[in-house]
Design a protein around this motif. Structure first.
Motif, mmCIF file in Angstrom:
data_model
loop_
_atom_site.group_PDB
_atom_site.id
_atom_site.type_symbol
_atom_site.label_atom_id
_atom_site.label_comp_id
_atom_site.label_asym_id
_atom_site.label_seq_id
_atom_site.Cartn_x
_atom_site.Cartn_y
_atom_site.Cartn_z
ATOM 1 N N ALA A 47 0.838 -1.207 0.000
ATOM 2 C CA ALA A 47 0.000 0.000 0.000
ATOM 3 C C ALA A 47 0.872 1.256 0.000
ATOM 4 O O ALA A 47 0.583 2.230 -0.700
ATOM 5 N N ALA A 48 1.962 1.225 0.786
ATOM 6 C CA ALA A 48 2.876 2.377 0.825
ATOM 7 C C ALA A 48 3.575 2.559 -0.519
ATOM 8 O O ALA A 48 3.776 3.691 -0.981
ATOM 9 N N PHE A 49 3.954 1.429 -1.146
ATOM 10 C CA PHE A 49 4.616 1.522 -2.453
ATOM 11 C C PHE A 49 3.664 2.103 -3.498
ATOM 12 O O PHE A 49 4.059 2.941 -4.320
ATOM 13 N N ILE A 50 2.407 1.689 -3.470
ATOM 14 C CA ILE A 50 1.422 2.221 -4.418
ATOM 15 C C ILE A 50 1.253 3.717 -4.203
ATOM 16 O O ILE A 50 1.156 4.493 -5.163
ATOM 17 N N ALA A 51 1.253 4.151 -2.939
ATOM 18 C CA ALA A 51 1.144 5.583 -2.651
ATOM 19 C C ALA A 51 2.342 6.345 -3.238
ATOM 20 O O ALA A 51 2.191 7.455 -3.768
#
Length: 836
Positions: free
Chosen positions: A279-283
């Motif tokens: 999720a952090a990488f997608i952000a």
């Protein structure tokens, strides 16, 4: 008569005369054949620049020549008046975009009129006028009704400071071009036009455009990017689902070492719900822009999902699945397979994550040569690829597609680089999108009798973002379907829509509809379109699409909008820097003792290379100042003279001085009051008619510099010639040939000689074919291979006659000392060589 040509008085006089006579108004009902000449209309920035002058001078030469040749000519002018610069000016100068734009239009129109262009100002339009954009809204609704417009959620570049979508070109090094803020990738609901429905037509239509530059056709072909490849499905190991991939290189499937999906891929989003790191990488991915250039140059990063896919050609092979920042959901299927040995992007990614790099294409003898820092993209045969080994690349592609189709996991397909045209912009100064959003009814078209949807004047630019969003009343309306409270669409259309049909409105501009089909089709397509190569892709592609879309919905029967296209070069100027390293304007320096000094300080100035004129480097030239000094005709002549029109033109003081001197030479010939002798001059007549034929051909081919060179030669011949009836008759013809380039000079000279009417109304001169045939040749006389004499003689003379005349010439007799030559070699119409 005046000894010197008074340009300022002549310009005012003849511009008034043309205007009073309506000389350049195009008549729709004219029985003459029609010619449509158009230069790309300018953005009203406030001042024209020398590049504009060059562009419009070229178009004017064609328009004036076609008119003289008996055509009814449409040569209009207008203003590409919507866009971000006006909003930025509103914010910076605290003025309304409309007031700023209209003041600029008035100023630039006066500048263009000063140059004496043969424009039909009765057809002037500005895209910011409701009379124009209201009809654009009607066409938008026509396309919506035909299914060519739709709305969907899409990834966009978002400026978090200006609160607006940015085009890829407005993202510089990952930041908004105006605010400097780091651009984010967001998903917004946007309006799109289905340009991809016309991809094949647009591609195949390029083959019909033989009067376009080949480089422009190639640029459009590459932008559309039709490629034959394969779409196949990866099955996820241990799961019942999978995802689709499109590839143009199915031959390299045995070289795959990973699969990658976009951050916005449904599988990635589903996995992120239980994977905080993902999720952090997608952000992080969303914080990057969508510009292709940025994606290609950024560091290739990924997140290993822990999933694997099953290789479709060998179920024993499993490939790791990554979410990668270089894969975009809006391109292809949002998923790729990585073949690092044969794709540089994939190689960079594989090296970062220590993935295998199996080579599967190689030249003969290099099957086991390892890949180092560069992917191999050259020719070869398949290696390390099981049943494909030894096949050519094309044969291997066909073999993999055949197996995929036979086994049901893939199929051959065609894909395009072209994407549907997203036209939504979160800006005030643009065409309002004629849609009303209703909670109950959804997106409802504005009723036709309520068009145009006019921009409100009372807007504020005190806060970032779109003023239409925060307007207290404009966006609040009742739904035309159910009557309940609703809101207007506050996005405006991409300004490329304005320039995608303006040429049709020039041809026909009734008050009650966008254009009259029958009238527009009389003029279209544009016979000659002229503009910068920077518009070779988007503007021209969108205009071609818009024209085809109008044909598709029955509004027009024209396939291609521009039959002929010419892309002119830029105007360049030397650059100058002070000792302190600051850019200096040309007017701030002096040439002294063979060097350059800064006038204000007396310090030396560094001379830089000639570059495109730009405000940032201060190497611009003010057209008004140059026209005031040299006159419009000298400026026009220089724009056409020194360089082929498709190449850059270097501005120079010596060049404009030379143009001014030429104008004065023509004036002296035009005002020559010497009596014509009652004799003819056959040699001058031949020069004149060769010039007529050559200039006519050069203008037809847009080789203006060659036409200029021929006119210099004619002026030289007229200045050398003795008074004669031929010379007296040739001077008016000179004025006619010069008129498209130097119209004020030609009119003044025409009047000075007491000729009827105006030269702009005179028929174009026609060359006498008999005078184009060379019936005189120069015979060179050589003795033992050395040139000793020459003479002119009628073409095609008998060998014996030539030999007898040569042997009788005094120089030959003296050189041979009375002896007969041992051998005489005669080359007809060229030379006689005597071997002594």
């Amino acid at each position: 008569m005046a000894e010197k040509f008074d340009s300022s008085a002549a310009e005012r006089r003849w511009q008034d005369a043309w205007d009073k006579a309506g000389s350049f108004r195009a008549r729709d009902d004219s029985p003459k054949p029609k010619a449509y000449v158009l230069e790309m209309f300018p953005y009203p920035s406030g001042r024209i620049h020398i590049g504009h002058v060059r562009n419009y001078t070229m178009g004017d030469v064609i328009a004036r020549t076609r008119r003289a040749q008996g055509f009814e000519v449409l040569h209009p002018m207008g203003w590409d008046a919507f866009g971000m610069p006006a909003e930025n000016a509103a914010m910076e100068r605290k003025v309304h975009p409309g007031a700023w734009t209209r003041a600029n239009i008035a100023n630039m129109k006066a500048q263009l009129q000063r140059l004496g262009f043969a424009l039909d100002w009765s057809r002037e339009l500005a895209t910011c006028d409701p009379e124009y954009y209201g009809h654009e809204q009607a066409l938008f609704l026509d396309m919506l009704a035909a299914g060519l417009v739709y709305r969907k959620e899409s990834a966009v570049n978002w400026d978090p400071v200006d609160n607006t979508v940015l085009a890829n070109e407005q993202v510089i090094d990952g930041r908004g071009w105006r605010s400097g803020a780091l651009v984010e990738r967001r998903r917004l609901s946007q309006w799109f036009l289905r340009i991809t429905d016309f991809a094949d037509e647009l591609l195949e239509g390029l083959a019909t455009l033989d009067a376009w530059p080949e480089k422009v056709r190639l640029m459009q072909e590459n932008w559309i990017g039709r490629s034959r490849g394969m779409k196949f499905r990866f099955a996820l190991a241990g799961r019942d689902d999978g995802f689709e991939v499109f590839t143009t290189r199915p031959d390299t499937l045995f070289g795959a070492s990973f699969a990658a999906i976009a951050a916005e891929h449904p599988l990635a989003l589903a996995l992120a719900e239980t994977d905080p790191a993902l999720a952090a990488f997608i952000a992080e991915c969303r914080a990057g822009g969508t510009a292709t250039a940025d994606i290609e140059t950024q560091e290739k990063r990924g997140h290993d999902t822990g999933l694997e896919v099953i290789h479709p050609l060998d179920p024993a092979i499993r490939l790791p699945v990554f979410v990668a920042n270089f894969v975009l959901m809006d391109y292809g299927t949002g998923a790729v397979f990585g073949c690092p040995a044969h794709d540089q992007r994939d190689l960079d990614f594989a090296r970062k994550y220590a993935l295998p790099v199996p080579r599967v294409v190689a030249p003969e003898g290099e099957a086991d040569t390892p890949i180092q820092d560069e992917a191999y993209t050259g020719p070869g045969v398949l290696v390390h690829s099981h049943f494909l080994d030894g096949l050519s690349v094309d044969a291997a592609k066909a073999a993999v597609i055949a197996r995929g189709e036979a086994e049901g996991w893939g199929q051959g397909t065609t894909q395009y680089r072209l994407r549907d045209w997203g036209v939504s912009r979160q800006r005030y100064w643009g065409t309002p999108i004629p849609i009303i959003h209703c909670e109950a009814c959804g997106a409802v078209p504005v009723p036709r009798d309520q068009l145009p949807v006019v921009l409100p004047e009372d807007v504020s630019f005190d806060a970032p973002g779109n003023p239409l969003d925060r307007h207290p009343s404009w966006k609040h309306v009742d739904c035309p379907a159910c009557g309940k409270p609703a809101r207007r669409e506050t996005d405006t259309l991409d300004t490329f829509t304005n320039s995608s049909w303006y040429f049709i409105r020039f041809a026909s501009a009734p008050a009650d509809k966008p254009f009259d089909r029958a009238v527009a089709e009389q003029w279209l397509p544009v016979g000659q379109y002229i503009g910068g190569v920077e518009h070779a892709i988007l503007h021209l592609l969108y205009a071609r699409f818009w024209t085809r879309a109008l044909s598709h919905i029955g509004k027009l029967d024209v396939a291609e909008p521009f039959a002929g296209l010419f892309t002119q070069g830029m105007v360049t100027h030397e650059t100058y820097k002070s000792e302190a390293g600051a850019w200096l304007e040309p007017g701030a320096i002096e040439r002294r003792d063979g060097g350059l000094i800064e006038t204000a300080t007396g310090l030396p100035v560094a001379l830089g290379r000639a570059e495109k004129m730009s405000k940032s480097k201060k190497n611009t030239i003010d057209p008004d100042m140059i026209i005031g000094t040299y006159g419009a005709d000298a400026v026009r002549w220089f724009m056409l003279s020194d360089s082929p029109p498709e190449r850059d033109l270097a501005w120079s003081e010596s060049g404009i001085d030379g143009a001014w001197r030429f104008v004065q030479r023509v004036w002296r010939l035009a005002s020559d009051e010497s009596l014509a002798a009652d004799v003819t001059d056959d040699k001058l007549a031949r020069v004149l008619h060769r010039t007529i034929a050559g200039v006519t051909e050069d203008i037809d081919r847009l080789q203006f510099n060659k036409a200029v060179a021929k006119l210099y030669e004619l002026v030289n011949a007229l200045e050398r010639a003795a008074p004669s009836a031929t010379r007296a008759a040739a001077i008016p013809v000179l004025l006619q040939l010069v008129a498209p380039m130097c119209p004020h000079l030609a009119e003044e000279g025409w009047a000075a000689r007491g000729l009827d009417g105006m030269v702009c109304d005179a028929a174009w001169p026609v060359a006498d074919p008999a005078l184009l045939v060379e019936d005189q040749v120069t015979i060179a006389i050589q003795i033992n291979g050395k040139l000793r004499d020459s003479f002119e003689t009628p073409k095609g003379r008998d060998r014996a006659e030539l030999e007898a005349e040569v042997l009788a010439r005094d120089k030959v007799v003296r050189a041979l000392e009375g002896k007969a030559p041992r051998k005489v070699i005669v080359v007809p119409d060229r030379l006689v060589n005597l071997v002594a």
